[in-house]
Design an enzyme around this catalytic site. Structure first.
Site, PDB file in Angstrom:
ATOM      1  N   LYS A  53     -25.023  14.790  70.148  1.00 37.75           N
ATOM      2  CA  LYS A  53     -25.162  15.674  69.018  1.00 37.75           C
ATOM      3  C   LYS A  53     -24.941  15.265  67.778  1.00 37.75           C
ATOM      4  O   LYS A  53     -25.625  15.507  66.813  1.00 37.75           O
ATOM      5  CB  LYS A  53     -23.860  16.901  69.527  1.00 37.75           C
ATOM      6  CG  LYS A  53     -24.463  17.664  70.729  1.00 37.75           C
ATOM      7  CD  LYS A  53     -23.437  18.567  71.030  1.00 37.75           C
ATOM      8  CE  LYS A  53     -23.913  19.328  72.612  1.00 37.75           C
ATOM      9  NZ  LYS A  53     -22.884  20.086  73.247  1.00 37.75           N
ATOM     10  N   GLN A  97     -16.463  22.270  72.751  1.00 41.10           N
ATOM     11  CA  GLN A  97     -17.078  21.183  73.873  1.00 41.10           C
ATOM     12  C   GLN A  97     -16.279  22.030  75.293  1.00 41.10           C
ATOM     13  O   GLN A  97     -15.163  21.483  75.245  1.00 41.10           O
ATOM     14  CB  GLN A  97     -17.227  20.061  73.789  1.00 41.10           C
ATOM     15  CG  GLN A  97     -17.977  19.135  74.740  1.00 41.10           C
ATOM     16  CD  GLN A  97     -19.682  19.614  74.640  1.00 41.10           C
ATOM     17  OE1 GLN A  97     -19.989  19.872  73.449  1.00 41.10           O
ATOM     18  NE2 GLN A  97     -20.246  19.362  75.665  1.00 41.10           N
ATOM     19  N   ASP A 120     -23.318  27.935  69.929  1.00 38.94           N
ATOM     20  CA  ASP A 120     -23.712  27.576  71.424  1.00 38.94           C
ATOM     21  C   ASP A 120     -24.024  29.134  72.063  1.00 38.94           C
ATOM     22  O   ASP A 120     -24.317  29.209  73.126  1.00 38.94           O
ATOM     23  CB  ASP A 120     -22.175  27.191  72.147  1.00 38.94           C
ATOM     24  CG  ASP A 120     -22.258  25.657  72.612  1.00 38.94           C
ATOM     25  OD1 ASP A 120     -23.407  25.396  72.755  1.00 38.94           O
ATOM     26  OD2 ASP A 120     -21.242  25.208  72.707  1.00 38.94           O
TER      27      ASP A 120
HETATM   28  N1  GUN Z   1     -20.481  21.315  78.174  1.00 40.23           N
HETATM   29  C1  GUN Z   1     -21.523  21.187  78.753  1.00 40.23           C
HETATM   30  N2  GUN Z   1     -22.528  21.744  78.447  1.00 40.23           N
HETATM   31  C2  GUN Z   1     -22.131  22.320  76.952  1.00 40.23           C
HETATM   32  C3  GUN Z   1     -22.700  23.050  76.230  1.00 40.23           C
HETATM   33  O1  GUN Z   1     -24.026  23.445  76.038  1.00 40.23           O
HETATM   34  N3  GUN Z   1     -22.038  23.459  75.151  1.00 40.23           N
HETATM   35  C4  GUN Z   1     -20.518  23.361  75.263  1.00 40.23           C
HETATM   36  N4  GUN Z   1     -19.737  23.921  74.376  1.00 40.23           N
HETATM   37  N5  GUN Z   1     -19.876  22.718  76.218  1.00 40.23           N
HETATM   38  C5  GUN Z   1     -20.655  22.186  77.023  1.00 40.23           C
END
Ligand code: GUN
Length: 293
Positions: A53, A97, A120
Site C-alpha cells: 500500500k 489494518q 476501507d
Molecule cells: N486485512 C486484510 N485485508 C485487509 C483490508 O483490506 N483492510 C484492512 N484494514 N485490513 C485487512
C-alpha cells in the site's frame, strides 16, 4: 483457452490514471492526498500488505504515513489516536489494518473512524449504505473484484454467483454488490453441506476462505469464471490461492492468478477511494479531473 484476469495489469492502468489526477490536483488546487495506515503489533502478512500500500501510494504522489503501534497499546490509547486523525484536516483517509491483537475491540475501533475518511468501507454507516445500494465508500477487495469483472466485460446480470466465505471484509459486501448488479448470489461457508454441488452450478465462483487448494477442477462448471481471493503462504514461501490453479485453468472460462489477481486490485481501490475522499473534503470535482486526462 482460459482468459487470465490479471489484476496486476488492470491496476497498472488505474494507478497511471490516479497518478495523473494527483498531479493535476496538486497543480490546480495545491492539494496532496494523504493516507494513514495504522498497524498494531507485527503481524507478518499485514507488514507485507501495508508495504504494498505504501509503495503504490507513494508511486502515484500521495502523502503516506504508516503508524506502527506497539502490541501493548490499550484500547483507549488507540481510540484517541484514531480521534486525532479524524480531527486532522491534512488526513484524507485512514485504515486500521486487521487483524488486531485480541485484547482490542475491533468493531468499536472501526466505528470510531470518521465515516468520510473510512477508505476501507468498514464503518457500519458505510456498510448500511452499501446494503441500501447508496453510493458510499466500499470495502476495497469486493470493489476491486467488481472493477476487474467490468474491465473484462464479464456480465453479472442473471448470472449465478457462488461466493465461498462470509467475511465482513469480502464475502458479505461482495454479495451485496453482486445482488445490486442483478446476479443471483449464493453464500457458502464452513457449515455449508456439499459445497461442490453448489459451486458446480455457478457461472462465477469467488473463493475467499484462505484454504489452499479448496476449489478443485471437479467443483467447477465448464466455462465458469473463477475469482481467487485467497492468499496463502506455503512452507516454501510460495504464495498460493484457494483454487487449484493449474487444473481449474483447464476447465474455467476465466480465472484470476495468485499473486497478481485480486490483491493488486484491493490496493488500487484503496487509493481510488482516498483520492475520492480528498476530492470530497476539498470540494474538487473528481470527474473534471478525469475528463481532462
Ligand atoms: N486485512 C486484510 N485485508 C485487509 C483490508 O483490506 N483492510 C484492512 N484494514 N485490513 C485487512
Amino acid at each position: 483457452m482460459v482468459e487470465i484476469l490479471s489484476g496486476l495489469k488492470r491496476s497498472k492502468v488505474l494507478l497511471a490514471q490516479y497518478k495523473q489526477q494527483v498531479a493535476q490536483m496538486k497543480e490546480q488546487y495545491h492539494v496532496v492526498p494523504k493516507l494513514v495506515v495504522i498497524t498494531v503489533g507485527e503481524d507478518a502478512a499485514s507488514m507485507v500488505y501495508v508495504g504494498q500500500k505504501e509503495k503504490k501510494a507513494r508511486a502515484i504522489g500521495f502523502d503516506f504515513e504508516w503508524l506502527t503501534l506497539p502490541e501493548t497499546i490499550t484500547q483507549q490509547e488507540l481510540l484517541s489516536t484514531i480521534e486525532q486523525l479524524n480531527e486532522d484536516s491534512r488526513v484524507n483517509g485512514m485504515i486500521l489494518q486487521l487483524p488486531l491483537p485480541t485484547h482490542l475491540q475491533e468493531r468499536l475501533l472501526l466505528e470510531t473512524i470518521a465515516p468520510h475518511k473510512d477508505v476501507d468501507g468498514f464503518h457500519p454507516i458505510n456498510m448500511g449504505k452499501l446494503m441500501a445500494n447508496q453510493a458510499t465508500l466500499l470495502p476495497c477487495t469486493p470493489k476491486g473484484i467488481m472493477d476487474l469483472l467490468a474491465a473484462h466485460h464479464i456480465e453479472l446480470s442473471g448470472k449465478h454467483v457462488v461466493i465461498v466465505g462470509r467475511s465482513l471484509i469480502v464475502g458479505l459486501p461482495l454479495q451485496q454488490l453482486m445482488t445490486h448488479a442483478n446476479a443471483t448470489v449464493t453464500i457458502c461457508h464452513s457449515r455449508t453441506k456439499d459445497l461442490a454441488s453448489l459451486t458446480k452450478q455457478a457461472d462465477i465462483i469467488v473463493s475467499a476462505v484462505g484454504q489452499p487448494g479448496l476449489i478443485s477442477k471437479a467443483m467447477v462448471k465448464s466455462g465458469a469464471v473463477v475469482i481467487d481471493v485467497g492468499i496463502n503462504r506455503q512452507a516454501n514461501g510460495k504464495l498460493v490461492g484457494d483454487v487449484q490453479y493449474d487444473e481449474v485453468s483447464e476447465i474455467a472460462g476465466a480465472i484470476t492468478p495468485v499473486p497478481g489477481g485480486v490483491g493488486p486490485m484491493t490496493v488500487a481501490m484503496l487509493l481510488q477511494q482516498t483520492l475520492q475522499c480528498t476530492c470530497e473534503q476539498h470540494h474538487i470535482n473528481m470527474d473534471a479531473l478525469i475528463n481532462q486526462n
